[in-house]
Design a protein around this motif. Structure first.
Motif, PDB file in Angstrom:
ATOM      1  N   SER A  64      -5.520  -2.027  -4.334  1.00 22.74           N
ATOM      2  CA  SER A  64      -5.257  -3.287  -5.031  1.00 22.74           C
ATOM      3  C   SER A  64      -5.301  -3.037  -6.533  1.00 22.74           C
ATOM      4  N   CYS A  65      -4.801  -4.011  -7.293  1.00 21.39           N
ATOM      5  CA  CYS A  65      -4.805  -3.874  -8.755  1.00 21.39           C
ATOM      6  C   CYS A  65      -6.226  -3.834  -9.309  1.00 21.39           C
ATOM      7  N   GLU A  66      -7.213  -4.148  -8.486  1.00 23.48           N
ATOM      8  CA  GLU A  66      -8.623  -4.086  -8.904  1.00 23.48           C
ATOM      9  C   GLU A  66      -9.246  -2.711  -8.629  1.00 23.48           C
ATOM     10  N   GLN A  67      -8.475  -1.775  -8.089  1.00 24.60           N
ATOM     11  CA  GLN A  67      -9.046  -0.497  -7.640  1.00 24.60           C
ATOM     12  C   GLN A  67      -8.553   0.714  -8.449  1.00 24.60           C
ATOM     13  N   GLN A  68      -8.303   0.512  -9.721  1.00 26.42           N
ATOM     14  CA  GLN A  68      -7.870   1.630 -10.561  1.00 26.42           C
ATOM     15  C   GLN A  68      -8.940   2.710 -10.628  1.00 26.42           C
ATOM     16  N   ASP A  69     -10.206   2.336 -10.647  1.00 29.95           N
ATOM     17  CA  ASP A  69     -11.281   3.344 -10.676  1.00 29.95           C
ATOM     18  C   ASP A  69     -11.224   4.250  -9.453  1.00 29.95           C
ATOM     19  N   GLU A  70     -10.948   3.671  -8.283  1.00 28.69           N
ATOM     20  CA  GLU A  70     -10.845   4.476  -7.070  1.00 28.69           C
ATOM     21  C   GLU A  70      -9.693   5.471  -7.187  1.00 28.69           C
ATOM     22  N   SER A  71      -8.560   5.010  -7.723  1.00 29.62           N
ATOM     23  CA  SER A  71      -7.424   5.904  -7.916  1.00 29.62           C
ATOM     24  C   SER A  71      -7.804   7.048  -8.849  1.00 29.62           C
ATOM     25  N   MET A  72      -8.425   6.715  -9.963  1.00 27.00           N
ATOM     26  CA  MET A  72      -8.796   7.729 -10.947  1.00 27.00           C
ATOM     27  C   MET A  72      -9.831   8.703 -10.388  1.00 27.00           C
ATOM     28  N   ARG A  73     -10.764   8.202  -9.589  1.00 31.00           N
ATOM     29  CA  ARG A  73     -11.777   9.060  -8.958  1.00 31.00           C
ATOM     30  C   ARG A  73     -11.099  10.130  -8.101  1.00 31.00           C
ATOM     31  N   PHE A  74     -10.202   9.714  -7.208  1.00 33.40           N
ATOM     32  CA  PHE A  74      -9.607  10.648  -6.256  1.00 33.40           C
ATOM     33  C   PHE A  74      -8.439  11.444  -6.838  1.00 33.40           C
ATOM     34  N   ALA A  75      -8.018  11.096  -8.047  1.00 28.78           N
ATOM     35  CA  ALA A  75      -7.016  11.896  -8.761  1.00 28.78           C
ATOM     36  C   ALA A  75      -7.706  12.900  -9.685  1.00 28.78           C
ATOM     37  N   GLY A  76      -9.037  12.834  -9.782  1.00 31.60           N
ATOM     38  CA  GLY A  76      -9.775  13.718 -10.673  1.00 31.60           C
ATOM     39  C   GLY A  76      -9.608  13.350 -12.136  1.00 31.60           C
ATOM     40  N   GLN A  77      -9.171  12.098 -12.420  1.00 31.23           N
ATOM     41  CA  GLN A  77      -8.966  11.648 -13.798  1.00 31.23           C
ATOM     42  C   GLN A  77     -10.243  11.116 -14.427  1.00 31.23           C
ATOM     43  N   LYS A  97     -21.818   9.081  -5.123  1.00 35.48           N
ATOM     44  CA  LYS A  97     -20.958   9.533  -4.042  1.00 35.48           C
ATOM     45  C   LYS A  97     -20.205   8.328  -3.499  1.00 35.48           C
ATOM     46  N   PHE A  98     -18.929   8.473  -3.247  1.00 35.45           N
ATOM     47  CA  PHE A  98     -18.103   7.362  -2.760  1.00 35.45           C
ATOM     48  C   PHE A  98     -18.416   7.101  -1.292  1.00 35.45           C
ATOM     49  N   GLU A  99     -18.616   5.847  -0.978  1.00 36.64           N
ATOM     50  CA  GLU A  99     -18.904   5.450   0.399  1.00 36.64           C
ATOM     51  C   GLU A  99     -17.635   4.916   1.058  1.00 36.64           C
ATOM     52  N   PHE A 100     -17.163   5.614   2.060  1.00 32.34           N
ATOM     53  CA  PHE A 100     -15.982   5.188   2.813  1.00 32.34           C
ATOM     54  C   PHE A 100     -16.381   4.237   3.941  1.00 32.34           C
ATOM     55  N   ASP A 101     -15.485   3.322   4.286  1.00 32.13           N
ATOM     56  CA  ASP A 101     -15.608   2.534   5.510  1.00 32.13           C
ATOM     57  C   ASP A 101     -14.914   3.317   6.607  1.00 32.13           C
ATOM     58  N   ARG A 102     -14.831   2.728   7.796  1.00 32.48           N
ATOM     59  CA  ARG A 102     -14.138   3.370   8.908  1.00 32.48           C
ATOM     60  C   ARG A 102     -13.186   2.378   9.560  1.00 32.48           C
ATOM     61  N   LEU A 103     -12.076   2.895  10.009  1.00 31.37           N
ATOM     62  CA  LEU A 103     -11.123   2.145  10.805  1.00 31.37           C
ATOM     63  C   LEU A 103     -10.846   3.032  12.010  1.00 31.37           C
ATOM     64  N   GLY A 104     -11.434   2.668  13.137  1.00 26.56           N
ATOM     65  CA  GLY A 104     -11.368   3.557  14.294  1.00 26.56           C
ATOM     66  C   GLY A 104     -12.118   4.832  13.970  1.00 26.56           C
ATOM     67  N   PRO A 156     -11.869   7.646   8.209  1.00 28.51           N
ATOM     68  CA  PRO A 156     -12.438   7.045   6.996  1.00 28.51           C
ATOM     69  C   PRO A 156     -11.363   6.305   6.208  1.00 28.51           C
ATOM     70  N   VAL A 157     -11.750   5.146   5.647  1.00 30.52           N
ATOM     71  CA  VAL A 157     -10.835   4.336   4.843  1.00 30.52           C
ATOM     72  C   VAL A 157     -11.547   3.845   3.588  1.00 30.52           C
ATOM     73  N   VAL A 158     -10.762   3.418   2.600  1.00 29.79           N
ATOM     74  CA  VAL A 158     -11.289   2.889   1.346  1.00 29.79           C
ATOM     75  C   VAL A 158     -11.531   1.392   1.512  1.00 29.79           C
ATOM     76  N   LYS A 159     -12.770   0.987   1.296  1.00 32.42           N
ATOM     77  CA  LYS A 159     -13.146  -0.420   1.408  1.00 32.42           C
ATOM     78  C   LYS A 159     -12.318  -1.272   0.454  1.00 32.42           C
ATOM     79  N   ASP A 160     -11.902  -2.442   0.923  1.00 30.06           N
ATOM     80  CA  ASP A 160     -11.166  -3.441   0.145  1.00 30.06           C
ATOM     81  C   ASP A 160      -9.758  -3.036  -0.251  1.00 30.06           C
ATOM     82  N   ALA A 161      -9.234  -1.939   0.302  1.00 29.08           N
ATOM     83  CA  ALA A 161      -7.831  -1.600   0.049  1.00 29.08           C
ATOM     84  C   ALA A 161      -6.955  -2.695   0.655  1.00 29.08           C
ATOM     85  N   LEU A 162      -5.798  -2.938   0.059  1.00 26.72           N
ATOM     86  CA  LEU A 162      -4.893  -3.979   0.557  1.00 26.72           C
ATOM     87  C   LEU A 162      -4.408  -3.678   1.967  1.00 26.72           C
TER      88      LEU A 162
END
Length: 160
Positions: A72-85, A91-98, A101-107
């Motif tokens: 989402s447009c509110e998750q620029q920090d997550e993008s920058m974290r995983f791009a190494g920017q 430590k990033f806490e992932f949720d689970r879908l089945g 691992p998934v990113v919490k609150d992703a669209l």
């Protein structure tokens, strides 16, 4: 044409921003990407593109599964974290879908099994069979010409 000119040309195409995640040996890994598209409704298939030097390549091969998380447009920090920017101490806490691992609150969260793999140039295309999905409301994070952006409705639409 040189590599920089080609990259600049490709940067003119506005894309959504995704985090690809997978798990190997109980450790979860994420990588920011924008090379993602839907392929088929029957079966439900998507494709992601991973550079042949990216650590994520072998991790997806080992696990045989991955998730695509549309930010989402509110998750620029997550993008920058995983791009190494940008570096973070926590430590990033992932949720689970089945099983994935998934990113919490992703669209959009897509849990996929690797369906096929194709080597093309200096990238590997992974076709994923979507097993589960979750959707949230909100506006996507956009990347265009090397910058993060937000969607904005044209004025003529706003005035109606």
């Amino acid at each position: 044409m040189d590599d920089r000119q080609f990259r600049n040309a490709m940067g003119k195409f506005a894309t959504g921003v995704n985090v690809i995640a997978t798990e190997v040996g109980g450790e979860v890994y994420g990588m920011t990407a924008n090379a993602f598209m839907s392929v088929s409704l029957d079966p439900k298939l998507i494709v992601i593109s991973i550079g042949d030097k990216a650590k994520m390549l072998e991790r997806i091969r080992q696990s045989g599964r991955f998730s695509v998380n549309v930010l989402s447009c509110e998750q620029q920090d997550e993008s920058m974290r995983f791009a190494g920017q940008k570096q973070f101490e926590d430590k990033f806490e992932f949720d689970r879908l089945g099983e994935t691992p998934v990113v919490k609150d992703a669209l959009c969260q897509l849990s996929c099994e690797v369906y096929n793999e194709h080597v093309e140039g200096d990238h590997v295309l992974f076709v994923g069979k979507v097993e589960k999905l979750a959707l949230e409301d909100g506006d996507p994070l956009i990347f265009n010409c090397g910058k993060y952006r937000r969607l904005e409705a044209p004025e003529e639409v706003l005035s109606k």
